[in-house]
Design a protein around this motif. Structure first.
Motif, PDB file in Angstrom:
ATOM      1  N   GLN A  12       0.802  -1.222   0.000  1.00  0.00           N
ATOM      2  CA  GLN A  12       0.000   0.000   0.000  1.00  0.00           C
ATOM      3  C   GLN A  12       0.837   1.277   0.000  1.00  0.00           C
ATOM      4  O   GLN A  12       0.281   2.377  -0.077  1.00  0.00           O
ATOM      5  CB  GLN A  12      -0.940   0.007   1.207  1.00  0.00           C
ATOM      6  N   VAL A  13       2.159   1.166   0.079  1.00  0.00           N
ATOM      7  CA  VAL A  13       2.989   2.378  -0.025  1.00  0.00           C
ATOM      8  C   VAL A  13       3.270   2.725  -1.486  1.00  0.00           C
ATOM      9  O   VAL A  13       3.794   3.810  -1.773  1.00  0.00           O
ATOM     10  CB  VAL A  13       4.328   2.207   0.729  1.00  0.00           C
ATOM     11  N   ALA A  14       2.922   1.834  -2.417  1.00  0.00           N
ATOM     12  CA  ALA A  14       3.315   2.017  -3.813  1.00  0.00           C
ATOM     13  C   ALA A  14       2.666   3.239  -4.452  1.00  0.00           C
ATOM     14  O   ALA A  14       3.356   4.135  -4.959  1.00  0.00           O
ATOM     15  CB  ALA A  14       2.994   0.755  -4.613  1.00  0.00           C
ATOM     16  N   VAL A  15       1.337   3.282  -4.441  1.00  0.00           N
ATOM     17  CA  VAL A  15       0.653   4.392  -5.107  1.00  0.00           C
ATOM     18  C   VAL A  15       0.918   5.732  -4.410  1.00  0.00           C
ATOM     19  O   VAL A  15       1.167   6.736  -5.089  1.00  0.00           O
ATOM     20  CB  VAL A  15      -0.854   4.095  -5.231  1.00  0.00           C
ATOM     21  N   PRO A  16       0.892   5.806  -3.068  1.00  0.00           N
ATOM     22  CA  PRO A  16       1.333   7.059  -2.444  1.00  0.00           C
ATOM     23  C   PRO A  16       2.749   7.462  -2.869  1.00  0.00           C
ATOM     24  O   PRO A  16       3.036   8.647  -3.056  1.00  0.00           O
ATOM     25  CB  PRO A  16       1.272   6.741  -0.946  1.00  0.00           C
ATOM     26  N   GLY A  17       3.616   6.472  -3.030  1.00  0.00           N
ATOM     27  CA  GLY A  17       4.961   6.771  -3.510  1.00  0.00           C
ATOM     28  C   GLY A  17       4.949   7.360  -4.905  1.00  0.00           C
ATOM     29  O   GLY A  17       5.685   8.307  -5.205  1.00  0.00           O
ATOM     30  N   PHE A  18       4.114   6.812  -5.782  1.00  0.00           N
ATOM     31  CA  PHE A  18       3.979   7.378  -7.132  1.00  0.00           C
ATOM     32  C   PHE A  18       3.499   8.823  -7.076  1.00  0.00           C
ATOM     33  O   PHE A  18       4.006   9.694  -7.798  1.00  0.00           O
ATOM     34  CB  PHE A  18       2.993   6.543  -7.954  1.00  0.00           C
ATOM     35  N   PHE A  19       2.504   9.095  -6.236  1.00  0.00           N
ATOM     36  CA  PHE A  19       1.994  10.463  -6.116  1.00  0.00           C
ATOM     37  C   PHE A  19       3.083  11.413  -5.624  1.00  0.00           C
ATOM     38  O   PHE A  19       3.217  12.537  -6.122  1.00  0.00           O
ATOM     39  CB  PHE A  19       0.803  10.507  -5.156  1.00  0.00           C
ATOM     40  N   MET A  20       3.866  10.960  -4.662  1.00  0.00           N
ATOM     41  CA  MET A  20       4.890  11.830  -4.088  1.00  0.00           C
ATOM     42  C   MET A  20       6.024  12.078  -5.076  1.00  0.00           C
ATOM     43  O   MET A  20       6.527  13.201  -5.194  1.00  0.00           O
ATOM     44  CB  MET A  20       5.410  11.230  -2.787  1.00  0.00           C
ATOM     45  N   ILE A  21       6.431  11.056  -5.808  1.00  0.00           N
ATOM     46  CA  ILE A  21       7.455  11.250  -6.831  1.00  0.00           C
ATOM     47  C   ILE A  21       6.952  12.200  -7.911  1.00  0.00           C
ATOM     48  O   ILE A  21       7.665  13.120  -8.336  1.00  0.00           O
ATOM     49  CB  ILE A  21       7.858   9.899  -7.445  1.00  0.00           C
ATOM     50  N   SER A  22       5.703  12.014  -8.348  1.00  0.00           N
ATOM     51  CA  SER A  22       5.145  12.867  -9.396  1.00  0.00           C
ATOM     52  C   SER A  22       5.032  14.312  -8.928  1.00  0.00           C
ATOM     53  O   SER A  22       5.364  15.242  -9.674  1.00  0.00           O
ATOM     54  CB  SER A  22       3.769  12.338  -9.815  1.00  0.00           C
ATOM     55  N   GLY A  23       4.564  14.510  -7.684  1.00  0.00           N
ATOM     56  CA  GLY A  23       4.438  15.864  -7.162  1.00  0.00           C
ATOM     57  C   GLY A  23       5.779  16.557  -7.029  1.00  0.00           C
ATOM     58  O   GLY A  23       5.925  17.744  -7.367  1.00  0.00           O
ATOM     59  N   TYR A  24       6.782  15.822  -6.568  1.00  0.00           N
ATOM     60  CA  TYR A  24       8.104  16.432  -6.408  1.00  0.00           C
ATOM     61  C   TYR A  24       8.703  16.800  -7.759  1.00  0.00           C
ATOM     62  O   TYR A  24       9.251  17.900  -7.933  1.00  0.00           O
ATOM     63  CB  TYR A  24       9.034  15.475  -5.660  1.00  0.00           C
ATOM     64  N   LEU A  25       8.615  15.894  -8.718  1.00  0.00           N
ATOM     65  CA  LEU A  25       9.212  16.158 -10.029  1.00  0.00           C
ATOM     66  C   LEU A  25       8.509  17.304 -10.751  1.00  0.00           C
ATOM     67  O   LEU A  25       9.161  18.101 -11.439  1.00  0.00           O
ATOM     68  CB  LEU A  25       9.154  14.896 -10.894  1.00  0.00           C
TER      69      LEU A  25
END
Length: 408
Positions: A117-130
């Motif tokens: 369950q950390v995967a999709v939050p991780g995607f959101f955080m990487i996308s937001g940072y980039l």
């Protein structure tokens, strides 16, 4: 006395008066010219040092950026594998009604609901940072244009392909049970709904949310760039999730993950990137990451006990941040080529996961080891299929590959 700084080819040919004037001026000129020469040497040394520092800074910046990009690739790859686990539950397909089903179910959901369950939050955080890394108003059009190619076009194309796959599969006798949705109507209205609302590709809810978040840049950027408005905005987002409020179309937890990472990109990039260069406080940074992971585990247990959605949201956010801090980017090897096509892996995985699980029920025995082993090794199976399929597309259909993979 002969002047060392003004030489004449034929000094004897000069008038005697001029030779005397030069000889008289030489003692006065020599000290000043020596000082001038020394100053020039000092300036040259300062310039050489400045140029060297600038070159070194440029090399360090490039090296730091390479480390950062490589770490993003690694994390995106691991998150993609975790997503496969989240969508691979199969205990009910193989062991429905059998006493062994409960144990296999608990094990699979322990992996998928816990770690996965950390995967999709991780995607959101990487996308937001980039997206907000080095962001300015002048770059908004450029960033939107890149996201159209990398997110919107693949979103439309993948949803179309999934819809057509279900339409065709539901009409093939040997695929009807595998598809499991009856006869899918082939109509324009159904097609439009499938493309816009990811009706037959529900794992793309993440991309739908991401598209909305990218569109909100003119709203998010002004409030996230200033410290006080950023604090107030994030507090309001957390209040929404604690109070159980919902927003039209947009998931509040997705907004929190994305905006948190965007805030760090706008204000605290050193907390995310500078620690990758082996500073003296790198150990404390890594220790802090493990501390966040420990807090995330506690929050997860509290969330299970109290059924608090806010605990799960904070748990996932801290888990992603803790993993990022705990794993030094400069210790990661260079990502391999097959690790760099995570979008394609994300897009293709669900169709093959569903096919393997459902087809397996027809040919494999209904014993606990079968669904358990299939589940554990499903990320490896899907990665192998996606790698081979991606290689074929890159070789024979490069334009199709570029569109499906978002130009990556």
């Amino acid at each position: 006395m002969v002047c060392r700084f003004f030489r004449f080819r034929d000094q004897e040919s000069l008038p005697s008066q001029k030779r005397q004037n030069i000889s008289c001026l030489s003692p006065l000129l020599v000290p000043w010219l020596s000082i001038f020469k020394a100053k020039l040497n000092d300036i040259a040394q300062i310039w050489d040092g400045f140029a060297g520092n600038m070159a070194q800074a440029g090399r360090e910046k490039r090296m730091g950026d390479e480390i950062f990009r490589n770490k993003v690739t690694w994390f995106s790859f691991v998150f993609s594998l975790l997503v496969i686990w989240v969508h691979s539950y199969n205990a009910g397909l193989y062991l429905d009604g059998m006493p062994q089903m409960a144990a296999v179910y608990r094990l699979q959901h322990g992996i998928g609901d816990g770690i996965g369950q950390v995967a999709v939050p991780g995607f959101f955080m990487i996308s937001g940072y980039l997206f907000y890394r080095d962001f300015t108003w002048s770059k908004l059009g450029e960033k939107w244009n890149r996201r159209i190619r990398s997110i919107l076009v693949p979103y439309i194309l993948w949803n179309f392909l999934y819809y057509m796959g279900y339409v065709i599969g539901s009409r093939l006798p040997w695929m009807t049970d595998v598809v499991g949705k009856g006869r899918i109507p082939f109509q324009l209205s159904v097609l439009v709904d499938a493309v816009i609302n990811y009706t037959y590709n529900y794992v793309f809810w993440y991309l739908f949310q991401l598209i909305l978040l990218v569109m909100l840049a003119p709203v998010l950027y002004p409030v996230l760039r200033c410290p006080w408005s950023r604090i107030g905005t994030m507090a309001a987002f957390w209040w929404l999730i604690i109070a159980g409020k919902e927003l039209p179309l947009l998931n509040v937890d997705a907004l929190i993950y994305y905006s948190t990472a965007a805030s760090f990109a706008l204000a605290k990039t050193k907390w995310v990137e500078e620690k990758e260069r082996g500073h003296t406080n790198g150990k404390f940074y890594t220790a802090g990451g493990f501390g966040l992971l420990a807090v995330a585990v506690i929050l997860y247990r509290v969330g299970l006990h109290r059924a608090w959605i806010s605990c799960f949201a904070l748990c996932r956010l801290l888990a992603v941040a803790g993993l990022w801090m705990a794993i030094p980017g400069n210790k990661l090897p260079k990502a391999r080529d097959f690790m760099c096509h995570n979008f394609f892996l994300y897009g293709v995985h669900f169709a093959f996961v569903r096919f393997i699980n459902k087809a397996g029920t027809r040919i494999l025995p209904a014993v606990p080891a079968v669904p358990l082993l299939l589940y554990i090794f499903m990320p490896v199976l899907i990665l192998g299929i996606a790698t081979v399929l991606g290689s074929l597309l890159r070789r024979y259909l490069p334009v199709t590959w570029m569109l499906l993979n978002g130009g990556r």
